[in-house]
Design an enzyme around this catalytic site. Structure first.
Site, PDB file in Angstrom:
ATOM      1  N   TRP A  71       0.940  16.239   3.761  1.00 52.49           N
ATOM      2  CA  TRP A  71       0.638  14.815   3.781  1.00 52.49           C
ATOM      3  C   TRP A  71       0.322  14.302   2.393  1.00 52.49           C
ATOM      4  O   TRP A  71       0.030  15.076   1.488  1.00 52.49           O
ATOM      5  CB  TRP A  71      -0.428  14.443   4.812  1.00 52.49           C
ATOM      6  CG  TRP A  71      -1.745  15.195   4.766  1.00 52.49           C
ATOM      7  CD1 TRP A  71      -2.047  16.311   4.036  1.00 52.49           C
ATOM      8  CD2 TRP A  71      -2.911  14.891   5.522  1.00 52.49           C
ATOM      9  NE1 TRP A  71      -3.326  16.707   4.279  1.00 52.49           N
ATOM     10  CE2 TRP A  71      -3.897  15.868   5.190  1.00 52.49           C
ATOM     11  CE3 TRP A  71      -3.247  13.889   6.436  1.00 52.49           C
ATOM     12  CZ2 TRP A  71      -5.173  15.858   5.758  1.00 52.49           C
ATOM     13  CZ3 TRP A  71      -4.522  13.889   6.993  1.00 52.49           C
ATOM     14  CH2 TRP A  71      -5.470  14.862   6.653  1.00 52.49           C
ATOM     15  N   ASN A  72       0.400  12.964   2.251  1.00 51.08           N
ATOM     16  CA  ASN A  72       0.232  12.311   0.951  1.00 51.08           C
ATOM     17  C   ASN A  72      -0.759  11.164   1.064  1.00 51.08           C
ATOM     18  O   ASN A  72      -0.902  10.579   2.140  1.00 51.08           O
ATOM     19  CB  ASN A  72       1.568  11.726   0.471  1.00 51.08           C
ATOM     20  CG  ASN A  72       2.674  12.757   0.451  1.00 51.08           C
ATOM     21  OD1 ASN A  72       2.544  13.812  -0.148  1.00 51.08           O
ATOM     22  ND2 ASN A  72       3.773  12.463   1.141  1.00 51.08           N
ATOM     23  N   HIS A  79       1.590  -6.768  -2.436  1.00 57.66           N
ATOM     24  CA  HIS A  79       2.856  -7.439  -2.777  1.00 57.66           C
ATOM     25  C   HIS A  79       3.820  -6.498  -3.508  1.00 57.66           C
ATOM     26  O   HIS A  79       4.571  -6.916  -4.393  1.00 57.66           O
ATOM     27  CB  HIS A  79       2.560  -8.712  -3.580  1.00 57.66           C
ATOM     28  CG  HIS A  79       1.743  -9.692  -2.791  1.00 57.66           C
ATOM     29  ND1 HIS A  79       2.295 -10.762  -2.134  1.00 57.66           N
ATOM     30  CD2 HIS A  79       0.430  -9.700  -2.495  1.00 57.66           C
ATOM     31  CE1 HIS A  79       1.336 -11.402  -1.483  1.00 57.66           C
ATOM     32  NE2 HIS A  79       0.189 -10.785  -1.685  1.00 57.66           N
ATOM     33  N   HIS A  89      -2.262 -16.250   0.766  1.00 56.26           N
ATOM     34  CA  HIS A  89      -1.841 -15.791  -0.564  1.00 56.26           C
ATOM     35  C   HIS A  89      -1.929 -16.922  -1.582  1.00 56.26           C
ATOM     36  O   HIS A  89      -2.162 -16.676  -2.763  1.00 56.26           O
ATOM     37  CB  HIS A  89      -0.403 -15.263  -0.469  1.00 56.26           C
ATOM     38  CG  HIS A  89       0.198 -14.792  -1.747  1.00 56.26           C
ATOM     39  ND1 HIS A  89      -0.492 -14.065  -2.693  1.00 56.26           N
ATOM     40  CD2 HIS A  89       1.459 -14.922  -2.237  1.00 56.26           C
ATOM     41  CE1 HIS A  89       0.311 -13.778  -3.699  1.00 56.26           C
ATOM     42  NE2 HIS A  89       1.492 -14.300  -3.458  1.00 56.26           N
TER      43      HIS A  89
END
Ligand code: 23J
Ligand code: MN
Length: 274
Positions: A71-72, A79, A89
């Protein structure tokens, strides 16, 4: 209450959709770029805060840090890459109700889409502007833009790689986008749900010099409408008739989010392309 015939019709409709997807008559088109540290992000004038690129680091890979799994951890801006813009935004949308990605009613994440093909013009002119006239010319062929639909500006900009994507010069980036009048037309006269582009912003590269600055952001989000940026594969969509699926991550008070954008469309050989 929903009446019984309506409910039955909806059930039949969904069964037909499932069948068409299984047979391939309706295909699922991926409109998303791969999240990768090399994918360009928006560059603002140096006095402003900047958008972070995508970063990824391994936690374990079937090794002593975790023998049975890989896993990472990743990080990025709201954005970065193919992403969704919420009304919060922009300053024009800051006080609207349900203006952040976690609050937007989810029915807005699935709906009809119109694709305006500007690829020929954008191929000739990197500062090509979508105007109300361009939209009216499109409508003369494809019919009126329906209320509450997404409108996507196809430029084939998604085929560019490296420095050609931002196309940065001394005076800032050069890429195609809508005029203020085009966005006002789509919001005020067509009541669209949102506007999407293949470029790094819903605004043209030179949009900081427009009036108001970044008019697509200003008018879309001021009217509670949404944006999509860095879209991919718009050349694989018909001008009308596809259904867009674009559901941002549920970030509390989030102003946007990277996401997987998909379209359900008649199989390419079954339909005229945009
Ligand atoms: C902040 C300021 C200007 C722009 C943008 C963000 C975007 O394009 C964005 O990703 O929303 S133009
Ligand atoms: Mn954005």
């Amino acid at each position: 209450m929903t009446s019984e015939p309506t409910s039955r019709a909806a059930t039949q409709l969904l069964a037909m959709l499932a069948q068409a997807m299984a047979s391939g008559a309706v295909e699922t088109v991926d409109l998303t770029h791969t999240l990768d540290p090399d994918f360009p992000v928006l560059v603002l004038p140096p006095e402003f805060g900047q958008c972070a690129r995508f970063r990824i680091e391994q936690v374990s890979a079937y090794d002593e840090r975790g023998p049975g799994w890989k896993w990472n951890n990743f990080s990025c801006s709201e954005h970065t890459g193919t992403h969704f813009d919420a009304p919060i935004h922009w300053i024009s949308g800051r006080d609207l109700p349900q203006n952040s990605v976690d609050e937007i009613p989810v029915h807005n994440f699935v709906g009809p889409v119109c694709v305006i093909d500007c690829s020929a013009q954008a191929g000739r002119d990197e500062d090509f502007e979508l105007t109300p006239d361009t939209i009216l010319e499109w409508e003369a062929i494809h019919g009126r833009v329906p209320a509450d639909s997404w409108v996507l500006m196809r430029t084939d900009w998604s085929k560019r790689t490296g420095a050609a994507y931002l196309n940065m010069r001394e005076d800032g980036p050069h890429s195609p986008g809508p005029t203020a009048a085009a966005i006002r037309f789509l919001v005020d006269e067509r009541d669209i749900r949102g506007f999407g582009t293949e470029t790094v912003g819903t605004d043209a590269g030179q949009g900081s010099h427009y009036t108001p600055p970044y008019p697509a952001h200003y008018y879309l989000h001021g009217a509670g409408r949404y944006g999509l940026q860095c879209l991919n594969n718009l050349d694989r969509l018909p001008a009308t008739g596809a259904i867009l699926i674009a559901a941002p991550l549920k970030i509390r008070n989030g102003t946007g989010s990277p996401l997987r954008v998909l379209a359900l469309a008649p199989r390419a050989s079954d339909a005229g392309r945009a």
